[in-house]
Design a protein around this motif. Structure first.
Motif, PDB file in Angstrom:
ATOM      1  N   PRO A  10      13.972  62.832  83.483  1.00  0.00           N
ATOM      2  CA  PRO A  10      13.948  63.039  84.925  1.00  0.00           C
ATOM      3  C   PRO A  10      12.558  62.794  85.317  1.00  0.00           C
ATOM      4  N   ALA A  11      12.364  62.415  86.609  1.00  0.00           N
ATOM      5  CA  ALA A  11      11.171  61.844  87.316  1.00  0.00           C
ATOM      6  C   ALA A  11      10.180  63.010  87.277  1.00  0.00           C
ATOM      7  N   PHE A  12       8.912  62.735  87.108  1.00  0.00           N
ATOM      8  CA  PHE A  12       7.904  63.802  87.420  1.00  0.00           C
ATOM      9  C   PHE A  12       7.914  64.006  88.844  1.00  0.00           C
ATOM     10  N   PRO A  13       7.571  65.359  89.239  1.00  0.00           N
ATOM     11  CA  PRO A  13       7.341  65.721  90.717  1.00  0.00           C
ATOM     12  C   PRO A  13       6.592  64.535  91.469  1.00  0.00           C
ATOM     13  N   CYS A  14       5.579  63.937  90.856  1.00  0.00           N
ATOM     14  CA  CYS A  14       4.886  63.052  91.557  1.00  0.00           C
ATOM     15  C   CYS A  14       5.263  61.760  91.556  1.00  0.00           C
ATOM     16  N   THR A  15       6.425  61.457  91.450  1.00  0.00           N
ATOM     17  CA  THR A  15       6.886  60.115  90.840  1.00  0.00           C
ATOM     18  C   THR A  15       6.525  59.352  92.391  1.00  0.00           C
ATOM     19  N   PRO A  16       5.986  58.035  92.380  1.00  0.00           N
ATOM     20  CA  PRO A  16       5.815  57.294  93.339  1.00  0.00           C
ATOM     21  C   PRO A  16       6.964  57.308  94.256  1.00  0.00           C
ATOM     22  N   GLY A  17       6.719  57.231  95.560  1.00  0.00           N
ATOM     23  CA  GLY A  17       8.039  56.822  96.449  1.00  0.00           C
ATOM     24  C   GLY A  17       8.728  58.275  96.758  1.00  0.00           C
ATOM     25  N   GLY A  18       8.603  59.320  96.059  1.00  0.00           N
ATOM     26  CA  GLY A  18       9.427  60.508  96.122  1.00  0.00           C
ATOM     27  C   GLY A  18       8.819  61.284  97.547  1.00  0.00           C
ATOM     28  N   VAL A  85      16.792  83.072  96.437  1.00  0.00           N
ATOM     29  CA  VAL A  85      17.176  82.011  97.152  1.00  0.00           C
ATOM     30  C   VAL A  85      16.968  80.782  96.264  1.00  0.00           C
ATOM     31  N   PRO A  86      17.400  79.789  96.426  1.00  0.00           N
ATOM     32  CA  PRO A  86      17.225  78.478  95.624  1.00  0.00           C
ATOM     33  C   PRO A  86      16.022  78.293  95.699  1.00  0.00           C
ATOM     34  N   VAL A  87      15.151  77.892  94.610  1.00  0.00           N
ATOM     35  CA  VAL A  87      13.711  77.406  94.457  1.00  0.00           C
ATOM     36  C   VAL A  87      13.677  75.890  94.069  1.00  0.00           C
ATOM     37  N   ASP A  88      12.741  75.076  94.857  1.00  0.00           N
ATOM     38  CA  ASP A  88      12.656  73.756  94.476  1.00  0.00           C
ATOM     39  C   ASP A  88      12.065  73.589  93.316  1.00  0.00           C
ATOM     40  N   ASP A  89      12.366  72.659  92.423  1.00  0.00           N
ATOM     41  CA  ASP A  89      11.900  72.279  91.103  1.00  0.00           C
ATOM     42  C   ASP A  89      10.385  72.189  91.235  1.00  0.00           C
ATOM     43  N   SER A  90      10.059  71.283  91.991  1.00  0.00           N
ATOM     44  CA  SER A  90       8.624  70.906  92.168  1.00  0.00           C
ATOM     45  C   SER A  90       7.686  72.160  92.257  1.00  0.00           C
ATOM     46  N   LYS A  91       8.270  73.031  93.250  1.00  0.00           N
ATOM     47  CA  LYS A  91       7.476  74.112  93.111  1.00  0.00           C
ATOM     48  C   LYS A  91       7.109  74.949  92.177  1.00  0.00           C
TER      49      LYS A  91
END
Length: 478
Positions: A10-18, A85-91
């Protein structure tokens, strides 16, 4: 590698374009199930675990790493499944990365793309600040190393050692240096409110300070401090691109006026540019090592050597340092001490001398990581670890110790302020020498103050330095 048309791992949270808040992976929104996302996260952590196992020496260390990763995965799964509550993966991952780096030291940081962009704006553009050098102490409290002279912070009454406990109502406990700097900086002319606890008095004070472009004069107060003995004085506030040239001009003028010895004041100097600090030390040292850096990687080991060209004459030299002399000022003091070029007078220095490298990560994130430390020519470690004890080797120890009381520190602040006022006044004469005739044994200096007048400040460290230099000159003439 790609499986089924989707990116793996899976893409790293800093993947370009994200975009900000993008979840791990590149599945179209709404298609992936929570179970698939959790599985990918766990697999990604396991990939990281395998990489760590490659560098973990010994079976015992590998077992420990495995246990720690197992706990990490369990915590991650529990948060994903059960948090209210749902938590964002990148957070979650960003929090883990930042927490990981914060455990190392105050200067190592994980920088998101937004952090990197802000850093570039601050570096290349014009921004306003308060004019303070800050750090995080062993108790994770935001602490002022020193306010720079003639800046908004110093004018507002911020003092060395003050604890900044709030910034705009936000408690600073456990706040990272980067977060603190982001909150303190802003457009010139805007205001920021901070709450400080003064180290010298223990009193809490709320200050509203107007940000400004920070322009600090590096070399100040060059003068004959003892005209009879031809002992001169010059102070370096911090190390800038112009410091070497400014100091060279000041000392050449003092030599032309008959200077026989010099006091170099590095008290409350928080450092600055490495090249400038090395250049200042090089003015006093003809040959040999000035400072070296050492780390785990051979790439982090460097050595800076003195050059004979441009070196000042070998006049007697004393260097003043204090608890708030840090980084570049410690490099200069350590080099002069190890080469026996002069005597160090004052208090043990701060102990801030580590090297940070900027490591680029996938997708625009960066890692600011401590990769080496500075060492004096004799190989002494300058840097103080966050949990270092007083009896451990760090900082620069003075050859001649002069302790400072609370009254002394406050008096020195006022004295430096008065010097700036005197310098900025057109046609004003420099401050009168602080050096007073020595007293006979048992004699008490008379108090000639008028009623209501403040006690005249006597810079004890400077007096001791001048006395030591005069003694050296007497011995040299024999």
């Amino acid at each position: 590698m790609r499986q089924g048309g989707h990116r793996w791992p899976p893409a790293f949270p800093c993947t370009p374009g994200g975009s900000r808040g993008t979840r791990l992976g590149s599945y179209p929104p709404g298609i992936r199930s929570a179970r698939m996302r959790a599985r990918e996260i766990v697999l990604l952590v396991l990939v990281a675990f395998l990489l760590v196992l490659k560098v973990a020496p010994g079976a015992e260390k590998r077992e420990e790493s495995y246990a720690n990763f197992k706990t990490f995965v369990t915590v991650l799964e529990q948060v994903k499944r059960n948090y209210v509550v749902p938590v964002d993966d990148s957070k979650l991952f960003y929090g883990a990365f930042k927490g990981m780096l914060a455990e190392l030291d105050p200067y190592s940081q994980f920088m998101t793309r937004e952090d990197v962009e802000q850093l570039e704006v601050d570096t290349e553009g014009e921004f306003g600040g308060l004019g303070i050098e800050i750090t995080v102490d062993q108790n994770r409290i935001l602490t002022v190393i020193t306010p720079l002279e003639d800046t908004p912070a110093m004018k507002a009454g911020v003092l060395p050692g003050d604890r900044i406990v709030e910034i705009e109502g936000h408690n600073t406990y456990n706040m990272t240096l980067m977060d603190a700097v982001k909150r303190l900086r802003g457009k010139p002319g805007t205001k920021v409110t901070i709450a400080v606890v003064h180290q010298l008095t223990g009193k809490r004070e709320t200050l509203t300070i107007t940000r400004d472009i920070i322009k600090v004069k590096s070399v100040r107060a060059a003068r004959m401090v003892d005209p009879g003995a031809k002992v001169a004085y010059v102070r370096i506030n911090n190390f800038q691109r112009t410091t070497v040239d400014e100091l060279t001009q000041a000392v050449k003028k003092l030599l032309a006026d008959g200077m026989q010895a010099l006091v170099l004041d590095l008290r409350r100097n928080p450092g600055g540019l490495l090249d400038s600090a090395v250049g200042v030390a090089d003015l006093f040292i003809e040959k040999g090592i000035i400072v070296s850096t050492k780390g785990r990687s051979p790439d982090t080991s460097h050595q800076f050597d003195a050059q004979k060209e441009g070196t000042f004459p070998n006049f007697p030299l004393a260097v003043l340092v204090s608890n708030f002399s840090a980084s570049g000022s410690e490099i200069v003091a350590g080099a002069i001490q190890d080469h026996h070029r002069g005597i160090i007078v004052g208090q043990r220095s701060y102990g801030k001398a580590s090297v940070q490298s900027i490591l680029s990560l996938e997708g625009g994130c960066k890692l600011r990581l401590t990769t080496a430390r500075y060492y004096t020519p004799a190989g002494r470690l300058i840097h103080r670890e966050i949990d270092a004890k007083e009896n451990e080797p760090w900082g620069i120890h003075p050859d001649l110790e002069v302790k400072m009381t609370m009254e002394d520190e406050l008096g020195l602040s006022e004295h430096f302020r008065d010097e700036r006022v005197s310098e900025s006044s057109n046609g004003a004469k420099p401050p009168k020498p602080e050096v007073q005739p020595p007293l006979e044994e048992g004699e008490i200096r008379p108090d000639v103050r008028k009623e209501g007048e403040k006690k005249e400040f006597v810079d004890t460290a400077l007096v001791r330095a001048v006395d030591a230099l005069k003694a050296i000159m007497v011995v040299q003439k024999r």
